[in-house]
Enzyme design. Structure first.
Site, short mmCIF file in Angstrom:
data_model
loop_
_atom_site.label_atom_id
_atom_site.label_comp_id
_atom_site.label_asym_id
_atom_site.label_seq_id
_atom_site.Cartn_x
_atom_site.Cartn_y
_atom_site.Cartn_z
N LYS A 1 0.83 -1.21 0.00
CA LYS A 1 0.00 0.00 0.00
C LYS A 1 0.87 1.27 0.00
O LYS A 1 0.61 2.20 -0.75
CB LYS A 1 -0.93 0.04 1.23
CG LYS A 1 -1.87 -1.14 1.34
CD LYS A 1 -2.82 -1.00 2.53
CE LYS A 1 -2.14 -1.04 3.89
NZ LYS A 1 -1.52 -2.33 4.24
N ARG B 1 -9.20 0.78 9.05
CA ARG B 1 -8.71 -0.57 9.37
C ARG B 1 -9.75 -1.38 10.11
O ARG B 1 -9.52 -2.55 10.40
CB ARG B 1 -7.52 -0.43 10.32
CG ARG B 1 -6.15 -0.34 9.72
CD ARG B 1 -5.27 -1.31 9.53
NE ARG B 1 -3.96 -1.53 9.92
CZ ARG B 1 -2.86 -0.90 9.59
NH1 ARG B 1 -2.87 0.21 8.94
NH2 ARG B 1 -1.70 -1.37 9.94
N ARG C 1 11.80 -6.29 5.11
CA ARG C 1 11.59 -4.84 4.93
C ARG C 1 12.41 -4.04 5.94
O ARG C 1 12.57 -4.43 7.08
CB ARG C 1 10.10 -4.53 5.11
CG ARG C 1 9.78 -3.06 4.93
CD ARG C 1 8.35 -2.88 4.51
NE ARG C 1 7.43 -2.89 5.62
CZ ARG C 1 6.12 -2.66 5.49
NH1 ARG C 1 5.59 -2.43 4.30
NH2 ARG C 1 5.33 -2.68 6.54
N ARG D 1 11.58 -2.28 11.78
CA ARG D 1 10.58 -1.76 12.70
C ARG D 1 10.36 -2.71 13.87
O ARG D 1 10.45 -3.92 13.72
CB ARG D 1 9.24 -1.56 11.96
CG ARG D 1 9.19 -0.29 11.17
CD ARG D 1 8.04 -0.23 10.19
NE ARG D 1 6.76 -0.73 10.66
CZ ARG D 1 5.64 -0.67 9.94
NH1 ARG D 1 5.65 -0.14 8.73
NH2 ARG D 1 4.51 -1.15 10.41
N ARG E 1 0.01 -9.15 13.53
CA ARG E 1 -0.59 -8.12 12.66
C ARG E 1 -1.44 -8.78 11.56
O ARG E 1 -2.48 -8.26 11.20
CB ARG E 1 0.51 -7.25 12.03
CG ARG E 1 1.06 -6.23 13.01
CD ARG E 1 2.36 -5.64 12.52
NE ARG E 1 2.23 -4.83 11.33
CZ ARG E 1 3.23 -4.59 10.48
NH1 ARG E 1 4.42 -5.11 10.68
NH2 ARG E 1 3.03 -3.83 9.43
P1 AMP Z 1 1.18 0.34 9.25
O1 AMP Z 1 2.42 1.13 9.03
O2 AMP Z 1 0.01 0.83 8.42
O3 AMP Z 1 1.39 -1.14 9.15
O4 AMP Z 1 0.73 0.63 10.77
C1 AMP Z 1 1.57 0.29 11.85
C2 AMP Z 1 0.75 0.17 13.13
O5 AMP Z 1 0.10 1.42 13.42
C3 AMP Z 1 -0.38 -0.84 13.07
O6 AMP Z 1 0.05 -2.17 13.34
C4 AMP Z 1 -1.31 -0.29 14.16
O7 AMP Z 1 -0.81 -0.58 15.46
C5 AMP Z 1 -1.20 1.21 13.96
N1 AMP Z 1 -2.19 1.72 12.98
C6 AMP Z 1 -1.94 2.29 11.76
N2 AMP Z 1 -3.07 2.65 11.15
C7 AMP Z 1 -4.09 2.29 11.99
C8 AMP Z 1 -5.51 2.39 11.93
N3 AMP Z 1 -6.14 2.92 10.86
N4 AMP Z 1 -6.21 1.93 12.99
C9 AMP Z 1 -5.62 1.41 14.08
N5 AMP Z 1 -4.28 1.28 14.19
C10 AMP Z 1 -3.51 1.72 13.17
#
Ligand code: AMP
Length: 215
Positions: free
Chosen positions: A13, A88, A127, A162, A173
């Site tokens: 994404k 999400r 990554r 990360r 996740r």
């Molecule tokens: P990402 O970089 O999109 O994988 O997001 C990393 C982490 O941020 C996720 O595993 C969640 O803990 C938190 N996070 C990001 N976007 C959301 C969202 N829309 N709702 C809830 N938690 C989020």
């Protein structure tokens, strides 16, 4: 363009969103990037989000909607936006629908980037991400390493793995994705906005999106 990018963690994404910004000046809005920036800056939001993120759990919907309500009203969103990692959950999708109605904004589509699980697991474990919250460039130790090991090509900051990209957190996740986020596919199908793209290369995903937008 005004798009939602759906897909499991590691579906691409972020990479697709970055490429799409170059087409028409639409901005990428990544809730993950915003939250990581807040954690590094030690803000109140960051403190509230940090533990959830480390575990690979979702941050509460109220916190996310607070961020998005103000972010979507910033002037740079007028040209268009690419929502990366948001919504999400079904409650976030419902709150977004209401917010967009209030702001008089119409989405073009919700793109579901569908990538096989083996590809996702391989991508997430290899990554690496730039640690500078302003940059957050993405690398891959196998397919796209930085020119100098461990150093970001773009800003020179350390490139790191990360905290939520350990095998344990990744598995968690992906479970969270299946349970809480995958139901959004049905939600956007009902809304008549869903477009599913089965492609592992970001160029192919971009080509499919352009075609659907009639560009
Ligand atoms: P990402 O970089 O999109 O994988 O997001 C990393 C982490 O941020 C996720 O595993 C969640 O803990 C938190 N996070 C990001 N976007 C959301 C969202 N829309 N709702 C809830 N938690 C989020």
């Amino acid at each position: 363009m005004k798009l939602i990018l759906l897909g499991a963690p590691g579906a691409g994404k972020g990479t697709v969103a970055k490429l799409l910004t170059k087409l028409d000046g639409s901005v990428q809005i990544s809730t993950g990037d915003i939250l990581r920036g807040a954690v590094q800056a030690g803000t109140e939001l960051g403190k509230q989000a940090e533990d959830y993120m480390k575990r690979g759990d979702l941050v509460p919907d109220e916190l996310i909607m607070g961020i998005m309500e103000s972010r979507l009203q910033e002037p740079d969103c007028e040209k268009g936006f690419l929502l990366d990692g948001f919504p999400r959950t079904i409650p976030q999708a419902e709150a977004l629908k209401e917010l967009l109605q209030k702001l008089g904004i119409k989405l073009d589509m919700a793109v579901n980037i569908d990538v096989p699980r083996e590809v996702i697991l391989d991508r997430l474990t290899t990554r690496r991400t730039c640690s500078n919250p302003e940059c957050q460039a993405i690398y891959n130790v196998k397919s796209n390493p930085p020119k100098k090991e461990g150093v970001c090509d773009k800003c020179g900051s350390p490139v790191i793995q990360r905290d939520d990209e350990t095998v344990e957190a990744i598995n968690h996740r992906l479970e969270t994705y299946n349970e809480k986020t995958a139901p959004l596919i049905g939600f956007y199908e009902k809304e008549g906005l869903l477009v599913t793209v089965n492609a592992t290369s970001s160029e192919d995903v971009i080509a499919a999106i352009k075609e659907k937008l009639g560009q």
